[in-house]
Design a protein around this motif. Sequence first.
Motif, PDB file in Angstrom:
ATOM      1  N   LEU A   1       0.806  -1.221   0.000  1.00  0.00           N
ATOM      2  CA  LEU A   1       0.000   0.000   0.000  1.00  0.00           C
ATOM      3  C   LEU A   1       0.843   1.277   0.000  1.00  0.00           C
ATOM      4  O   LEU A   1       0.290   2.372   0.058  1.00  0.00           O
ATOM      5  N   LEU A   2       2.172   1.144  -0.077  1.00  0.00           N
ATOM      6  CA  LEU A   2       3.052   2.327  -0.071  1.00  0.00           C
ATOM      7  C   LEU A   2       2.639   3.399  -1.082  1.00  0.00           C
ATOM      8  O   LEU A   2       2.610   4.582  -0.751  1.00  0.00           O
ATOM      9  N   PRO A   3       2.309   3.015  -2.328  1.00  0.00           N
ATOM     10  CA  PRO A   3       1.988   4.051  -3.317  1.00  0.00           C
ATOM     11  C   PRO A   3       0.808   4.928  -2.914  1.00  0.00           C
ATOM     12  O   PRO A   3       0.707   6.065  -3.353  1.00  0.00           O
TER      13      PRO A   3
ATOM     14  N   PRO B   1       2.903  15.117   3.889  1.00  0.00           N
ATOM     15  CA  PRO B   1       3.645  14.216   4.772  1.00  0.00           C
ATOM     16  C   PRO B   1       2.880  13.799   6.019  1.00  0.00           C
ATOM     17  O   PRO B   1       2.762  12.611   6.305  1.00  0.00           O
ATOM     18  N   VAL B   2       2.339  14.774   6.751  1.00  0.00           N
ATOM     19  CA  VAL B   2       1.667  14.447   8.005  1.00  0.00           C
ATOM     20  C   VAL B   2       0.515  13.486   7.749  1.00  0.00           C
ATOM     21  O   VAL B   2       0.364  12.454   8.412  1.00  0.00           O
ATOM     22  N   THR B   3      -0.294  13.805   6.746  1.00  0.00           N
ATOM     23  CA  THR B   3      -1.435  12.962   6.416  1.00  0.00           C
ATOM     24  C   THR B   3      -0.972  11.572   6.012  1.00  0.00           C
ATOM     25  O   THR B   3      -1.558  10.560   6.410  1.00  0.00           O
ATOM     26  N   ALA B   4       0.096  11.523   5.218  1.00  0.00           N
ATOM     27  CA  ALA B   4       0.610  10.237   4.758  1.00  0.00           C
ATOM     28  C   ALA B   4       1.034   9.367   5.928  1.00  0.00           C
ATOM     29  O   ALA B   4       0.717   8.177   5.975  1.00  0.00           O
ATOM     30  N   ILE B   5       1.731   9.981   6.884  1.00  0.00           N
ATOM     31  CA  ILE B   5       2.192   9.210   8.031  1.00  0.00           C
ATOM     32  C   ILE B   5       1.017   8.725   8.865  1.00  0.00           C
ATOM     33  O   ILE B   5       0.990   7.592   9.350  1.00  0.00           O
TER      34      ILE B   5
ATOM     35  N   ASP C   1      15.409   2.636  -5.554  1.00  0.00           N
ATOM     36  CA  ASP C   1      14.413   3.263  -4.699  1.00  0.00           C
ATOM     37  C   ASP C   1      13.934   2.284  -3.645  1.00  0.00           C
ATOM     38  O   ASP C   1      13.892   1.080  -3.868  1.00  0.00           O
ATOM     39  N   PHE C   2      13.553   2.844  -2.511  1.00  0.00           N
ATOM     40  CA  PHE C   2      13.102   1.984  -1.425  1.00  0.00           C
ATOM     41  C   PHE C   2      11.780   1.286  -1.755  1.00  0.00           C
ATOM     42  O   PHE C   2      11.617   0.094  -1.501  1.00  0.00           O
ATOM     43  N   ALA C   3      10.841   2.043  -2.338  1.00  0.00           N
ATOM     44  CA  ALA C   3       9.502   1.489  -2.554  1.00  0.00           C
ATOM     45  C   ALA C   3       9.503   0.225  -3.418  1.00  0.00           C
ATOM     46  O   ALA C   3       8.932  -0.788  -3.017  1.00  0.00           O
ATOM     47  N   PRO C   4      10.151   0.241  -4.594  1.00  0.00           N
ATOM     48  CA  PRO C   4      10.161  -0.998  -5.386  1.00  0.00           C
ATOM     49  C   PRO C   4      10.810  -2.160  -4.643  1.00  0.00           C
ATOM     50  O   PRO C   4      10.338  -3.299  -4.740  1.00  0.00           O
ATOM     51  N   LEU C   5      11.860  -1.846  -3.888  1.00  0.00           N
ATOM     52  CA  LEU C   5      12.543  -2.904  -3.143  1.00  0.00           C
ATOM     53  C   LEU C   5      11.599  -3.553  -2.127  1.00  0.00           C
ATOM     54  O   LEU C   5      11.442  -4.775  -2.080  1.00  0.00           O
ATOM     55  N   ALA C   6      10.947  -2.707  -1.323  1.00  0.00           N
ATOM     56  CA  ALA C   6      10.056  -3.236  -0.289  1.00  0.00           C
ATOM     57  C   ALA C   6       8.836  -3.918  -0.906  1.00  0.00           C
ATOM     58  O   ALA C   6       8.421  -4.988  -0.465  1.00  0.00           O
TER      59      ALA C   6
ATOM     60  N   ILE D   1      -2.606  -4.729  -7.988  1.00  0.00           N
ATOM     61  CA  ILE D   1      -2.530  -3.536  -7.132  1.00  0.00           C
ATOM     62  C   ILE D   1      -1.073  -3.139  -6.942  1.00  0.00           C
ATOM     63  O   ILE D   1      -0.698  -1.973  -7.076  1.00  0.00           O
ATOM     64  N   THR D   2      -0.229  -4.137  -6.654  1.00  0.00           N
ATOM     65  CA  THR D   2       1.182  -3.855  -6.422  1.00  0.00           C
ATOM     66  C   THR D   2       1.863  -3.306  -7.674  1.00  0.00           C
ATOM     67  O   THR D   2       2.569  -2.294  -7.622  1.00  0.00           O
ATOM     68  N   MET D   3       1.633  -3.967  -8.808  1.00  0.00           N
ATOM     69  CA  MET D   3       2.319  -3.586 -10.051  1.00  0.00           C
ATOM     70  C   MET D   3       1.884  -2.202 -10.513  1.00  0.00           C
ATOM     71  O   MET D   3       2.705  -1.335 -10.808  1.00  0.00           O
ATOM     72  N   LEU D   4       0.563  -1.987 -10.596  1.00  0.00           N
ATOM     73  CA  LEU D   4       0.078  -0.693 -11.064  1.00  0.00           C
ATOM     74  C   LEU D   4       0.425   0.389 -10.048  1.00  0.00           C
ATOM     75  O   LEU D   4       0.792   1.511 -10.417  1.00  0.00           O
ATOM     76  N   GLY D   5       0.350   0.035  -8.763  1.00  0.00           N
ATOM     77  CA  GLY D   5       0.722   0.985  -7.714  1.00  0.00           C
ATOM     78  C   GLY D   5       2.167   1.423  -7.867  1.00  0.00           C
ATOM     79  O   GLY D   5       2.488   2.611  -7.777  1.00  0.00           O
ATOM     80  N   ALA D   6       3.052   0.448  -8.136  1.00  0.00           N
ATOM     81  CA  ALA D   6       4.466   0.772  -8.293  1.00  0.00           C
ATOM     82  C   ALA D   6       4.670   1.711  -9.475  1.00  0.00           C
ATOM     83  O   ALA D   6       5.506   2.610  -9.422  1.00  0.00           O
ATOM     84  N   TYR D   7       3.868   1.525 -10.508  1.00  0.00           N
ATOM     85  CA  TYR D   7       4.015   2.394 -11.669  1.00  0.00           C
ATOM     86  C   TYR D   7       3.624   3.834 -11.332  1.00  0.00           C
ATOM     87  O   TYR D   7       4.290   4.778 -11.732  1.00  0.00           O
ATOM     88  N   THR D   8       2.559   3.987 -10.556  1.00  0.00           N
ATOM     89  CA  THR D   8       2.049   5.328 -10.297  1.00  0.00           C
ATOM     90  C   THR D   8       3.006   6.173  -9.461  1.00  0.00           C
ATOM     91  O   THR D   8       2.899   7.389  -9.456  1.00  0.00           O
ATOM     92  N   ILE D   9       3.948   5.530  -8.756  1.00  0.00           N
ATOM     93  CA  ILE D   9       4.840   6.307  -7.889  1.00  0.00           C
ATOM     94  C   ILE D   9       5.614   7.348  -8.697  1.00  0.00           C
ATOM     95  O   ILE D   9       5.620   8.531  -8.364  1.00  0.00           O
ATOM     96  N   ARG D  10       6.283   6.885  -9.753  1.00  0.00           N
ATOM     97  CA  ARG D  10       7.065   7.836 -10.551  1.00  0.00           C
ATOM     98  C   ARG D  10       6.778   7.714 -12.035  1.00  0.00           C
ATOM     99  O   ARG D  10       7.586   8.148 -12.856  1.00  0.00           O
ATOM    100  N   ASN D  11       5.673   7.047 -12.372  1.00  0.00           N
ATOM    101  CA  ASN D  11       5.351   6.766 -13.767  1.00  0.00           C
ATOM    102  C   ASN D  11       6.524   6.105 -14.470  1.00  0.00           C
ATOM    103  O   ASN D  11       6.861   6.449 -15.600  1.00  0.00           O
TER     104      ASN D  11
END
Lengths: 509, 183, 132
Positions: free
Chosen positions: A48-50, A57-61, A205-210, A398-408
């Motif tokens: 769910l990272l994306p 930031p505050v809202t995200a956390i 990047d951290f997100a794709p790794l995790a 969800i994971t694959m498309l989510g990963a794409y949306t992070i930085r296109n």
Amino acid sequence: MDFFAPVLDGFGTVMDPTNLLYCLVGVVIGMLVGVLPGLGPAATIAILLPLTYGIEPVTAIIMLAGIFYGAQYGGTITSVLLRLPGEASSVVTVFDGYVMAKQGRAGTALGIAAIGSFAGATVSIIGLTFLAPLVASFALDFGPPEYAALALLGILLVATISGASKIKAIIAAAVGLLLATVGRDIFTGAERFTFGNLSMADGIDFAPLAMGLFGIGEILYNLEDRHRAVSAPIKVKRVWPSGKDIKQAAPAMGRGSLLGFFLGILPGGGATISSLVSYAVEKKVAKDPSRFGKGAIEGVAGPETANNAAATSSFIPLLTLGIPANGTMAIIFGALLIQGITPGPQLIGNDPELFWGVVNSMYIGNILLLLMAIPLVGVFIRILRIRAAILAPITVLITMLGAYTIRNSIFDVFLVVVFGALGYVMKKFGFEPGPLVLAFVLGSLLESNLRRSLLVLEGDLGGFFTRPISASLLIVFVIVALWPMLKSFIDKRKTNTLAVQVETEKEKV
Amino acid sequence: MQKHKDKQDTPETDEIIATEALTPEELAEIWESDAPAKAGPVAHLASSLVLVAFSLAGVIMSVNLDLGTPQTPKAGMWPFIVSIIIGVMAVVQLIVGRGGGRDGERFTKYSWFALIGFATLILLVILMPVIGFEVPSLLLCFVWMRWLGAETWRSATLYSTLVVVIFYLIFIVGLGTSIPHVI
Amino acid sequence: MSIIVGYVPTPVGKAALDAAIAESKLRNEELLIVNSSREGALVDKNTASSDDWKEVEAVVSAAGIDSQIIESTYRDDLTEEFLRIATERKVSLIVIGLRQRTQVGKFIMGSHAQRILLQADRPVLAVKANAH
């Protein structure tokens, strides 16, 4: 009152309707994904990272905290209803929780678990409120050598405490450190291990790794593991625990909170250990220990309180020292970095609104959890009826498309798949992804501080031992590193002397 | 009445034991017996050797990056140290865990599923920028449901279409993301 | 020789069980009670719970016949799994429950009962829920 002003301001931040809404969404989504078979809190947050990109930031956390608590509770739900612990820290909940469900008291068990989680988190948050500024102010004097030593110790502790094989955990951590070096070197500008690939120049990047290691790796692994027992539908009455139940469970919760709080501060598997210890303590304290395993409410209340208290107090080393205490905290650390926040001693002074916002969001997250837990049980049971064959491609997409949306970036998606394969292979060969991710997150911090210290100390490694804090941290490091060897040596001698004793006894006869 | 439990080894007919309330010890035993077979010494040896090779590659590349001196460490120093740690630990692992395979899991015939799953994911990565996410996603869903998940043709077709439509509605129509799409 | 019955904790399943018990008494043969769950989901409404089995045991022991309970799981095809057990145990009669369904419903959902009727190589007794 000066001390409490920022705390109260933090509450103001959280009570903002937008933040409250995101927290609620986080809790519900976290619970929904956490209930899915095979996806623990780390995997849930990773997938769910994306969601948290592009939000303030505050809202995200706050949303992340919601997801975290929701995912944790999801594991409790499957423990109680199906005898399937979603993660190590809710294993003991199975013993009495499932029996209670069998006795038709599933609602009571789930309710008391939610109340216990709330109580545990409350105690921990109060503790955190007082302790965190103290630790942070202490750590303000830390220089590069101290940070390097602390990061080393953190990685080592997580590697040695969690998991089956310590050697494999250390290897995994070292691979994580190596992965962290990919990209342009901040000191010399030299490109390291990029193989001429432009996308790699800025590092991995951290997100794709995790997302890959925890998310796709877990899903691929589950593809071959479908042969779980199937349960008959569970009848859950939506009853809250009665006053009598709560009264009976209250002392267990009290003990669990304190236990969890202190064990949670220690790096490495705090939540799991504290739930185990709490169960043992409850069994010992009880007037009639034989009730345990037969539906004793304390057997649910104690461990569930303790693991949540520990999960919350493990935010202390993260927020004040910038050292995540376990794999899940490593993901939250990574998520904070993505938001441009570097957790560390400066955080509380530089950005009090954010710091206290995070702390208080945990509180709100727990209240929402308490409110949502029982009414949503029906939904969870319905989710459990969906076949894995249908769920697996959904979570993957969800994971694959989510990963794409992070930085296109399709390269990010590719990385997710590659790390997914790595996660799967690691699991098959007995390596845990937790230490790798943790070391990856701490990698650049460790390297830059180490190199800075070498510059400061002019290459003299002995310099680490002339500074009191770094020296003591490193001594602890050495003890932790050598302890397994020492222990096996002692064990061997013990069995040897025992064998000798047996031999002499035999000779006497 | 006699209650009879059949145990057969073919996975399709893995007949399960009626589960009643159990003590923690019995439960731990069931989990233990349900756990997959351990990886064994060959896997152990292989993984250790791969790590040694990985570490050697790391060392060579780090040296090429310029190590510098302890006083002025250059780009290669840290990766060099870490690579050495990997190599040393892999060798330790090779020796200490000789009898090996207390952890890890053996590959089964279902491990092919993971490989097929991986292949479909790679295919999605390759095709998505070219022909949009819809068709590759549909393909992925269908393969995962029909062959990896043993759904019927009917339900696989129905659900995979449904999933792609919903994803389209969420990601393209709802959130307006720039995921490559044809429609 | 024995009789096999496909049991699900629904009215149809109970009707099938009743008919199978009667038949088993009549022929003086052992009764195999099969409940097979589909793998993949954690919870399946066709899976018999321990309470269901208690009920079954009570009914069977009241009738005073020999019986065996067989719990199994199947991956994709219930019909195949059921017929496999039937063949393996060399049963003399298969008893199944039939739901009343329209032709359209059967086309969309498929019907295990229909396929068992068509594919079985031994006598099949099909029972409807409101038979009594």
